[in-house]
Scaffold this motif. Sequence first.
Motif, PDB file in Angstrom:
ATOM      1  N   THR A 220      -6.735  -3.036   5.515  1.00  0.00           N
ATOM      2  CA  THR A 220      -5.825  -3.695   6.456  1.00  0.00           C
ATOM      3  C   THR A 220      -4.392  -3.593   5.932  1.00  0.00           C
ATOM      4  O   THR A 220      -4.137  -3.730   4.741  1.00  0.00           O
ATOM      5  CB  THR A 220      -6.197  -5.173   6.668  1.00  0.00           C
ATOM      6  N   MET A 221      -3.482  -3.348   6.852  1.00  0.00           N
ATOM      7  CA  MET A 221      -2.085  -3.113   6.499  1.00  0.00           C
ATOM      8  C   MET A 221      -1.174  -3.983   7.351  1.00  0.00           C
ATOM      9  O   MET A 221      -1.509  -4.297   8.485  1.00  0.00           O
ATOM     10  CB  MET A 221      -1.707  -1.655   6.799  1.00  0.00           C
ATOM     11  N   ALA A 222      -0.018  -4.346   6.798  1.00  0.00           N
ATOM     12  CA  ALA A 222       0.990  -4.986   7.640  1.00  0.00           C
ATOM     13  C   ALA A 222       2.023  -3.963   8.103  1.00  0.00           C
ATOM     14  O   ALA A 222       2.404  -3.944   9.257  1.00  0.00           O
ATOM     15  CB  ALA A 222       1.663  -6.134   6.904  1.00  0.00           C
ATOM     16  N   CYS A 223       2.479  -3.075   7.189  1.00  0.00           N
ATOM     17  CA  CYS A 223       3.557  -2.155   7.600  1.00  0.00           C
ATOM     18  C   CYS A 223       3.084  -0.715   7.787  1.00  0.00           C
ATOM     19  O   CYS A 223       3.414  -0.084   8.768  1.00  0.00           O
ATOM     20  CB  CYS A 223       4.730  -2.216   6.626  1.00  0.00           C
ATOM     21  N   GLY A 226       4.524   1.347   2.940  1.00  0.00           N
ATOM     22  CA  GLY A 226       4.801   1.055   1.529  1.00  0.00           C
ATOM     23  C   GLY A 226       5.742  -0.103   1.265  1.00  0.00           C
ATOM     24  O   GLY A 226       6.186  -0.282   0.129  1.00  0.00           O
ATOM     25  N   ALA A 227       6.031  -0.927   2.274  1.00  0.00           N
ATOM     26  CA  ALA A 227       6.967  -2.034   2.052  1.00  0.00           C
ATOM     27  C   ALA A 227       6.257  -3.346   1.739  1.00  0.00           C
ATOM     28  O   ALA A 227       6.725  -4.129   0.927  1.00  0.00           O
ATOM     29  CB  ALA A 227       7.882  -2.212   3.261  1.00  0.00           C
ATOM     30  N   CYS A 228       5.102  -3.594   2.360  1.00  0.00           N
ATOM     31  CA  CYS A 228       4.500  -4.939   2.254  1.00  0.00           C
ATOM     32  C   CYS A 228       3.563  -5.090   1.059  1.00  0.00           C
ATOM     33  O   CYS A 228       3.304  -6.202   0.625  1.00  0.00           O
ATOM     34  CB  CYS A 228       3.786  -5.307   3.550  1.00  0.00           C
ATOM     35  N   LEU A 229       3.055  -3.989   0.545  1.00  0.00           N
ATOM     36  CA  LEU A 229       2.121  -4.006  -0.605  1.00  0.00           C
ATOM     37  C   LEU A 229       0.847  -4.809  -0.328  1.00  0.00           C
ATOM     38  O   LEU A 229       0.264  -5.396  -1.238  1.00  0.00           O
ATOM     39  CB  LEU A 229       2.813  -4.544  -1.869  1.00  0.00           C
ATOM     40  N   CYS A 230       0.402  -4.829   0.923  1.00  0.00           N
ATOM     41  CA  CYS A 230      -0.804  -5.580   1.277  1.00  0.00           C
ATOM     42  C   CYS A 230      -2.079  -4.751   1.193  1.00  0.00           C
ATOM     43  O   CYS A 230      -3.153  -5.297   0.986  1.00  0.00           O
ATOM     44  CB  CYS A 230      -0.674  -6.141   2.698  1.00  0.00           C
ATOM     45  N   VAL A 232      -3.427  -2.564  -0.861  1.00  0.00           N
ATOM     46  CA  VAL A 232      -3.722  -1.883  -2.127  1.00  0.00           C
ATOM     47  C   VAL A 232      -5.212  -1.664  -2.367  1.00  0.00           C
ATOM     48  O   VAL A 232      -6.061  -2.413  -1.899  1.00  0.00           O
ATOM     49  CB  VAL A 232      -3.153  -2.658  -3.325  1.00  0.00           C
TER      50      VAL A 232
END
Lengths: 258, 303
Positions: A220-223, A226-230, A232
Amino acid sequence: MKKFMLDLIVTKNETLNDQYSLLILKSPEKLPEMFPGQFAEVRVDNSPTTFLRRPISINYIDYETNELWLLIQIVGEGTLKMCQVKVGETLNLLFPLGNSFSLPNQKNAKLLLIGGGVGIAPLLFLGAYLKDKDFECNFLLGGRSKDNLLQLREFEQFGNVFTTTEDGSHGERGFVTQHSLLKDSNFDYIYTCGPTPMMKAVASYAAKTNTFCEVSLENTMACGFGACLCCVTDTTEGHVCVCTEGPVFNITKLKWQI
Amino acid sequence: MANLNINIGKLQLKNPVMTASGTFGYGTEYSDFIDISRIGGIIVKGTTLRSRQGNAYPRMAETPSGMLNAVGLQNKGVDYFINHIYPTVKVIDTNVIVNLSGSTLEDYIEAAEMLNDLDKLPGIELNISCPNVKEGGMAFGISCLSAAEVVREVRRVYKNDLMVKLSPNVTDISEIARAVEAEGADSVSLINTLLGMAIDSEKRKPILSTITGGLSGPAVKPIALRMVWEVAKAVKIPVVGMGGIMNAADAIEFMLAGASGVQIGTANFIDPTVTIKVIDGIDEYLNRHGYSSVIDIIGALEV
């Protein structure tokens, strides 16, 4: 590789079955070059419960018609809303995002592309790309039943297609890793995308047979850039973003217990 | 075109729009989409004295009109910032500000001393409000005594602009704001994320690896506005407002409530061009309402 935010026009919205739809989107501007494994972050409009974009693999790209294919599995309200979009409406995409699958080193390499569920999406693009570069592909596609095997006709254009279903309604009965192909043949390169347990089983097979293997992860990603680092995943180099360092990883880099 | 220039503490900004730490990387992640030098200030990713791996995945949960995160200050440490990031960001024609966090008072002081030596760094944002680290972070920001102590000690060693980022997870945020003002903060920024939680009922498990995380996005905006309103009345130093700003109207609301500047955070994830739209939208608002300068709308709420 430069990233874009563009409104693309829906030229086709085909319901494949109650779980899957294929969206074909046309770009008013010339589509940038994309590579198999890359994805787009799709904005979901008019869905109050959907706040973030949804990361969706590039399923296929046609530079001549300037069209991009997205294969969508309906898993929640965001993807449901996305699949209700009408021909002529637009979808806002951030793309192309992420890295891509590696090309084999030698032309006569034996290639196996293993997909399950919606994980087949990037493998169609990869198959088309490899065929265009004169590689011969074998596709091993799995699903719960024949209704979950998608785009078989499209895959057949780009290589040999083998299937498994858990209920035996198409191809061999069982999981992809139980297919006789894996017992009878040796492959030089394995590329896989699908549910995590399936990819881990494939990775385990590849590790045992000492075969090059790349997997495409779906965190799952927010952005998506590579900005939110969620998003990983744990690797030999520590926590890295799946959106920028992946989604494609060589299994030797992942800390999977296989 | 209205005058958008604004001074906040020791900072001189070309417009009141900044990016919130942890949502804009080091700025360069956004340079495909926008000219990042147009932004008033870029607050880079939370930095700590030593590198941190951050929390385990999953670190994010989407929530109604917002998201929870539990990144846990993943960063490569202040040395890495100075040697590898600073050389590339110091040439950007805007204020690049480091968000500094720590586990101990000594960590804050040592890192602030190192950052004080960077001549092209106009300021730091002291993060005493991160809810996602086990030790330090928010622990400093939820009592007046510890907030005052960390600001006092960092103020001794850090000479440029010192913005202090406040936690909303307190009984009275104005008290904390007054405490850091008294110790020499040049400005306060608020709010950091609100402590929250998300549960997967089917699995009977928390969604985040850390169980709780920080809530951001439009869901928190009314709370953030109220806190900015309260703090702006309580202190004389400038207030930087943030919390769920998605467009120019949201940013203007924060300024009317008393903020001299704003930070845009979570919205960057959905629209990487949002900062530019907000800058242009503020200008359009000022022109439409006959204001010659953005200063005219700070605290201009009519009650």
